[in-house]
Scaffold this motif. Structure first.
Motif, PDB file in Angstrom:
ATOM      1  N   ARG A 215       0.954  -1.282   0.022  1.00 46.31           N
ATOM      2  CA  ARG A 215       0.021   0.130   0.129  1.00 46.31           C
ATOM      3  C   ARG A 215       0.713   1.239   0.139  1.00 46.31           C
ATOM      4  O   ARG A 215       0.483   2.235  -0.680  1.00 46.31           O
TER       5      ARG A 215
ATOM      6  N   VAL B 152       1.164   0.394 -11.064  1.00 47.49           N
ATOM      7  CA  VAL B 152      -0.116   0.453 -10.371  1.00 47.49           C
ATOM      8  C   VAL B 152      -0.981  -0.762 -10.233  1.00 47.49           C
ATOM      9  O   VAL B 152      -1.328  -1.250  -9.395  1.00 47.49           O
TER      10      VAL B 152
ATOM     11  N   ARG C  24       1.977   1.566  -3.312  1.00 49.36           N
ATOM     12  CA  ARG C  24       0.951   1.990  -4.273  1.00 49.36           C
ATOM     13  C   ARG C  24       0.550   3.611  -4.067  1.00 49.36           C
ATOM     14  O   ARG C  24       0.547   4.211  -5.227  1.00 49.36           O
TER      15      ARG C  24
ATOM     16  N   LEU D 154       0.709  -3.373  -8.108  1.00 48.12           N
ATOM     17  CA  LEU D 154       0.677  -3.178  -6.927  1.00 48.12           C
ATOM     18  C   LEU D 154      -1.102  -3.381  -6.506  1.00 48.12           C
ATOM     19  O   LEU D 154      -1.018  -4.016  -5.548  1.00 48.12           O
ATOM     20  N   ASP D 155      -1.930  -3.030  -7.005  1.00 47.03           N
ATOM     21  CA  ASP D 155      -3.180  -3.218  -6.791  1.00 47.03           C
ATOM     22  C   ASP D 155      -3.350  -4.886  -6.590  1.00 47.03           C
ATOM     23  O   ASP D 155      -4.060  -5.253  -5.799  1.00 47.03           O
TER      24      ASP D 155
END
Length: 163
Positions: A116, A130, A119, A133-134
């Motif tokens: 997080r 992105v 991100r 990472l999500d």
């Protein structure tokens, strides 16, 4: 502007933590008598191994490498964590199942927190993916849920007295 040196240190810390986590997942899986739990922990260990390669990639993005001293320290800490009173002197205690699952859950929560942070920095760090990472954040959430279910099943089994 992102402080690359601090970010590198942060990533090195998470990399070292992932090394210790892999060891703990492997040991917990190897010593598990429940086939369902053993299979789940083995799969999570493989996932964490993959995620460590992602961390290595992000370290490279900030011109850093894993810190061998931190990795060795994390390895030693994981090994020392095995030597704790568990109510049994010569064999594995059933309580170890509950405690290991708790430690694994805490480790995965830390891993998710790290994803997080990355991100949140992705807008300023164009090399940070992105979508990746999500996905990692969502995976950590699923792992936490699975570990919690396994932990509670183990707790119900361990803390009930035989009739």
């Amino acid at each position: 502007m992102i402080d690359q040196a601090r970010l590198a240190t942060y990533l090195q810390d998470h990399y070292a933590g992932s090394s210790a986590g892999i060891e703990l997942f492997r040991r917990a899986a190897d010593q598990q008598t429940d086939a369902v739990v053993r299979t789940a922990l083995t799969a999570m260990a493989e996932k964490v191994e993959h995620e460590r390669t992602v961390l290595a990639k992000y370290l490279a993005f900030v011109d850093a490498k894993p810190d061998p001293v931190k990795n060795a320290g994390a390895w030693v800490a994981e090994k020392l964590g095995r030597f704790k009173p568990n109510g049994e002197l010569v064999r594995r205690s059933p309580l170890s199942d509950v405690m290991e699952l708790e430690m694994l859950r805490i480790a995965v929560e830390g891993k998710g927190a790290g994803w997080r942070v990355l991100r949140a920095l992705a807008d300023e760090q164009p090399l940070f993916d992105v979508a990746e990472l999500d996905t990692l954040i969502a995976d950590a959430g699923r792992q936490i849920e699975e570990l919690e279910a396994l932990r509670m099943d183990a707790a119900r089994r361990v803390f009930r007295r035989p009739a």
